[in-house]
Design an enzyme around this catalytic site. Structure first.
Site, PDB file in Angstrom:
ATOM      1  N   ARG A  70      14.753 -17.618  53.395  1.00 42.27           N
ATOM      2  CA  ARG A  70      16.004 -18.386  53.544  1.00 42.27           C
ATOM      3  C   ARG A  70      16.878 -17.811  54.644  1.00 42.27           C
ATOM      4  NH1 ARG A  70      18.314 -19.273  48.050  1.00 42.27           N
ATOM      5  NH2 ARG A  70      20.173 -19.780  49.231  1.00 42.27           N
ATOM      6  N   VAL A 103      26.250 -19.156  50.933  1.00 38.66           N
ATOM      7  CA  VAL A 103      25.931 -17.755  51.248  1.00 38.66           C
ATOM      8  C   VAL A 103      25.446 -17.629  52.700  1.00 38.66           C
ATOM      9  CG1 VAL A 103      25.317 -17.291  48.840  1.00 38.66           C
ATOM     10  CG2 VAL A 103      23.503 -17.941  50.438  1.00 38.66           C
ATOM     11  N   HIS A 119      29.967 -16.875  46.068  1.00 38.56           N
ATOM     12  CA  HIS A 119      28.595 -16.593  45.614  1.00 38.56           C
ATOM     13  C   HIS A 119      27.862 -15.602  46.498  1.00 38.56           C
ATOM     14  CE1 HIS A 119      28.567 -20.685  43.249  1.00 38.56           C
ATOM     15  NE2 HIS A 119      29.207 -19.709  42.600  1.00 38.56           N
ATOM     16  N   ALA A 231      29.924 -34.757  56.268  1.00 39.15           N
ATOM     17  CA  ALA A 231      31.010 -33.850  56.655  1.00 39.15           C
ATOM     18  C   ALA A 231      31.065 -33.666  58.172  1.00 39.15           C
ATOM     19  CB  ALA A 231      30.804 -32.496  55.971  1.00 39.15           C
TER      20      ALA A 231
HETATM   21  C1  BJW Z   1      26.970 -33.732  51.535  1.00 38.17           C
HETATM   22  C2  BJW Z   1      26.150 -33.794  52.678  1.00 38.17           C
HETATM   23  C3  BJW Z   1      26.807 -33.979  53.906  1.00 38.17           C
HETATM   24  C4  BJW Z   1      24.877 -33.471  50.974  1.00 38.17           C
HETATM   25  N1  BJW Z   1      28.147 -34.098  53.956  1.00 38.17           N
HETATM   26  N2  BJW Z   1      28.286 -33.865  51.610  1.00 38.17           N
HETATM   27  C5  BJW Z   1      29.704 -23.888  31.470  1.00 38.17           C
HETATM   28  C6  BJW Z   1      28.718 -24.693  30.947  1.00 38.17           C
HETATM   29  C7  BJW Z   1      27.371 -24.437  31.193  1.00 38.17           C
HETATM   30  C8  BJW Z   1      26.981 -23.356  31.962  1.00 38.17           C
HETATM   31  C9  BJW Z   1      27.959 -22.567  32.495  1.00 38.17           C
HETATM   32  C10 BJW Z   1      29.292 -22.816  32.247  1.00 38.17           C
HETATM   33  N3  BJW Z   1      30.034 -21.881  32.888  1.00 38.17           N
HETATM   34  C11 BJW Z   1      29.195 -21.057  33.554  1.00 38.17           C
HETATM   35  C12 BJW Z   1      27.938 -21.449  33.301  1.00 38.17           C
HETATM   36  C13 BJW Z   1      26.706 -20.842  33.814  1.00 38.17           C
HETATM   37  C14 BJW Z   1      26.486 -21.113  35.265  1.00 38.17           C
HETATM   38  C15 BJW Z   1      26.712 -22.585  35.587  1.00 38.17           C
HETATM   39  O1  BJW Z   1      27.713 -23.005  36.104  1.00 38.17           O
HETATM   40  N4  BJW Z   1      25.723 -23.406  35.320  1.00 38.17           N
HETATM   41  C16 BJW Z   1      25.837 -24.847  35.606  1.00 38.17           C
HETATM   42  C17 BJW Z   1      24.767 -25.238  36.630  1.00 38.17           C
HETATM   43  C18 BJW Z   1      25.695 -25.591  34.317  1.00 38.17           C
HETATM   44  N5  BJW Z   1      27.345 -20.255  36.057  1.00 38.17           N
HETATM   45  C19 BJW Z   1      27.038 -18.993  36.301  1.00 38.17           C
HETATM   46  O2  BJW Z   1      26.050 -18.466  35.827  1.00 38.17           O
HETATM   47  C20 BJW Z   1      28.000 -18.231  37.192  1.00 38.17           C
HETATM   48  N6  BJW Z   1      28.407 -17.033  36.602  1.00 38.17           N
HETATM   49  C21 BJW Z   1      29.098 -16.993  35.484  1.00 38.17           C
HETATM   50  O3  BJW Z   1      29.396 -17.976  34.869  1.00 38.17           O
HETATM   51  O4  BJW Z   1      29.463 -15.712  35.106  1.00 38.17           O
HETATM   52  C22 BJW Z   1      30.114 -15.539  33.866  1.00 38.17           C
HETATM   53  C23 BJW Z   1      29.085 -15.053  32.904  1.00 38.17           C
HETATM   54  C24 BJW Z   1      28.653 -13.746  32.996  1.00 38.17           C
HETATM   55  C25 BJW Z   1      27.745 -13.266  32.069  1.00 38.17           C
HETATM   56  C26 BJW Z   1      27.236 -14.118  31.108  1.00 38.17           C
HETATM   57  C27 BJW Z   1      27.631 -15.435  31.050  1.00 38.17           C
HETATM   58  C28 BJW Z   1      28.572 -15.909  31.967  1.00 38.17           C
HETATM   59  C29 BJW Z   1      27.301 -17.838  38.478  1.00 38.17           C
HETATM   60  C30 BJW Z   1      26.888 -19.003  39.272  1.00 38.17           C
HETATM   61  C31 BJW Z   1      26.114 -18.566  40.504  1.00 38.17           C
HETATM   62  C32 BJW Z   1      25.545 -19.772  41.206  1.00 38.17           C
HETATM   63  N7  BJW Z   1      24.645 -19.380  42.158  1.00 38.17           N
HETATM   64  C33 BJW Z   1      23.972 -20.391  42.977  1.00 38.17           C
HETATM   65  C34 BJW Z   1      22.650 -19.834  43.522  1.00 38.17           C
HETATM   66  C35 BJW Z   1      22.841 -18.691  44.412  1.00 38.17           C
HETATM   67  C36 BJW Z   1      21.489 -18.198  44.758  1.00 38.17           C
HETATM   68  C37 BJW Z   1      21.044 -18.702  46.068  1.00 38.17           C
HETATM   69  O5  BJW Z   1      21.756 -19.219  46.903  1.00 38.17           O
HETATM   70  O6  BJW Z   1      19.864 -18.514  46.202  1.00 38.17           O
HETATM   71  O7  BJW Z   1      24.854 -20.831  44.005  1.00 38.17           O
HETATM   72  S1  BJW Z   1      23.543 -21.889  42.140  1.00 38.17           S
HETATM   73  C38 BJW Z   1      23.773 -22.933  43.507  1.00 38.17           C
HETATM   74  O8  BJW Z   1      24.759 -23.909  43.101  1.00 38.17           O
HETATM   75  C39 BJW Z   1      24.410 -22.047  44.608  1.00 38.17           C
HETATM   76  C40 BJW Z   1      25.573 -22.917  45.026  1.00 38.17           C
HETATM   77  O9  BJW Z   1      26.579 -22.136  45.632  1.00 38.17           O
HETATM   78  C41 BJW Z   1      25.992 -23.585  43.750  1.00 38.17           C
HETATM   79  C42 BJW Z   1      26.792 -24.838  43.950  1.00 38.17           C
HETATM   80  O10 BJW Z   1      26.018 -25.831  44.541  1.00 38.17           O
HETATM   81  P1  BJW Z   1      26.685 -26.839  45.584  1.00 38.17           P
HETATM   82  O11 BJW Z   1      27.172 -26.084  46.743  1.00 38.17           O
HETATM   83  O12 BJW Z   1      27.636 -27.706  44.902  1.00 38.17           O
HETATM   84  O13 BJW Z   1      25.389 -27.647  46.101  1.00 38.17           O
HETATM   85  P2  BJW Z   1      24.680 -28.941  45.439  1.00 38.17           P
HETATM   86  O14 BJW Z   1      23.309 -28.989  45.992  1.00 38.17           O
HETATM   87  O15 BJW Z   1      24.813 -28.963  43.977  1.00 38.17           O
HETATM   88  O16 BJW Z   1      25.545 -30.163  45.999  1.00 38.17           O
HETATM   89  C43 BJW Z   1      25.533 -30.530  47.370  1.00 38.17           C
HETATM   90  C44 BJW Z   1      26.527 -31.646  47.563  1.00 38.17           C
HETATM   91  O17 BJW Z   1      26.623 -31.922  48.939  1.00 38.17           O
HETATM   92  C45 BJW Z   1      26.132 -32.948  46.863  1.00 38.17           C
HETATM   93  O18 BJW Z   1      27.248 -33.451  46.173  1.00 38.17           O
HETATM   94  C46 BJW Z   1      25.755 -33.868  48.025  1.00 38.17           C
HETATM   95  O19 BJW Z   1      26.060 -35.222  47.758  1.00 38.17           O
HETATM   96  C47 BJW Z   1      26.607 -33.327  49.136  1.00 38.17           C
HETATM   97  N8  BJW Z   1      26.143 -33.530  50.519  1.00 38.17           N
HETATM   98  N9  BJW Z   1      24.850 -33.635  52.336  1.00 38.17           N
HETATM   99  C48 BJW Z   1      28.829 -34.033  52.834  1.00 38.17           C
HETATM  100  N10 BJW Z   1      26.093 -34.067  55.104  1.00 38.17           N
END
Ligand code: BJW
Ligand code: ZN
Length: 251
Positions: A70, A103, A119, A231
């Site tokens: 990546r 990232v 992140h 965007a």
């Molecule tokens: C366009 C476009 C264009 C396309 N123009 N737009 C409550 C309920 C259930 C679970 C949880 C909860 N609270 C927390 C959790 C757990 C979890 C979580 O949220 N899970 C959910 C998925 C349900 N969260 C965590 O685990 C976090 N930590 C935490 O909660 O700690 C407290 C804790 C500690 C100990 C025990 C328990 C809790 C940490 C989250 C870390 C997320 N990491 C990632 C991966 C990183 C690794 C890597 O990069 O390899 O980060 S996940 C992944 O998703 C990445 C992103 O930053 C993140 C967000 O994604 P993003 O940026 O929104 O991307 P997409 O693909 O989802 O969306 C893209 C968008 O762009 C779309 O809308 C398209 O339409 C649009 N688009 N082209 C404009 N040209």
């Protein structure tokens, strides 16, 4: 859409502090895949096998290789017009803050000065045993997964599922959300917490939310202005709008 731009013009005419809350979609036009949706990373790779600490302990080579791959993609790509416009808008407003879930380091590369990375950053690494931060100069060579002088494995500085977000970046982002005039939410599905809270904090504090996305998201219902499109195409139009309005910003 025209109506939305008119509304935005009015909002920006009195705005001084702007926050850009960004996600993977902002880098899609640079050729970096998003996570969810049709071509998303999580369609091909399982997050539970790659993006959590246990996966790293069980199979460090697989996880390390995946991040090296990546990183190569990121190095071969460049910030796109969306990142560049956000950076240029620093010339027109008193304070421009970027809160990013990405990232890829593109906001820094584009020249944005205040960037909170919720992140982590794929360019950085640290030792899982002693916590020491590492660039690639002082690693023990000859190992597939590099090791620290203390013997600990070195991991990418990325926030995996179940891990806490960097405290400073998160609390400074909260503050920015509470004190801005306008928050742009760009290219995020807003389903990952606690990062997604940043947009809700702005809304709860009466700030104007402007969403830019190619489709509707979890946040669309609370957005004051919704601009549907890429965007990299919409942000240059916003810059144009700002440039045309002489009364905007610092002057
Ligand atoms: C366009 C476009 C264009 C396309 N123009 N737009 C409550 C309920 C259930 C679970 C949880 C909860 N609270 C927390 C959790 C757990 C979890 C979580 O949220 N899970 C959910 C998925 C349900 N969260 C965590 O685990 C976090 N930590 C935490 O909660 O700690 C407290 C804790 C500690 C100990 C025990 C328990 C809790 C940490 C989250 C870390 C997320 N990491 C990632 C991966 C990183 C690794 C890597 O990069 O390899 O980060 S996940 C992944 O998703 C990445 C992103 O930053 C993140 C967000 O994604 P993003 O940026 O929104 O991307 P997409 O693909 O989802 O969306 C893209 C968008 O762009 C779309 O809308 C398209 O339409 C649009 N688009 N082209 C404009 N040209
Ligand atoms: Zn160490």
């Amino acid at each position: 859409m025209l109506q939305q731009y008119e509304k935005l013009k009015k909002v920006l005419s009195s705005a001084k502090k702007i926050v850009f809350f960004t996600g993977a979609g902002i880098s899609a036009e640079s050729g970096i895949p998003t996570f969810r949706g049709k071509d998303g990373i999580w369609n091909k790779m399982k997050p539970e096998e790659l993006a959590n600490f246990n996966a790293f302990l069980c199979n460090p080579e697989l996880v390390w290789d995946w991040y090296q791959y990546r990183k190569k993609i990121v190095h071969e790509a460049s910030p796109n017009p969306a990142h560049l416009v956000i950076s240029e808008l620093q010339n027109y407003f008193d304070e421009v803050t970027v809160v990013t879930q990405n990232v890829d380091n593109f906001h820094n590369r584009a020249g944005s000065k205040i960037v909170y990375e919720l992140h982590g950053n794929i360019e950085k690494n640290y030792c899982i045993s002693c916590g020491k931060r590492h660039d690639f100069e002082n690693l023990v060579v000859g190992e597939k997964v590099p090791k620290c002088e203390c013997g600990g494995l070195i991991r990418p500085d990325i926030v995996w599922f179940g891990e806490y977000l960097p405290e400073d970046a998160y609390s400074l982002s909260e503050l920015a959300a509470e004190t801005c005039d306008v928050m742009f939410v760009i290219g995020t599905s807003a389903v990952v917490y606690p990062a997604a809270n940043i947009a809700y904090i702005a809304k709860r504090n009466g700030k104007i939310l402007v969403e830019i996305n190619i489709e509707r998201t979890e946040l669309s219902g609370i957005a004051d202005i919704s601009l549907i499109g890429k965007a990299g195409e919409i942000l240059p139009q916003i810059l144009q709008l700002v440039k045309e309005e002489k009364s905007y910003g610092k002057n």
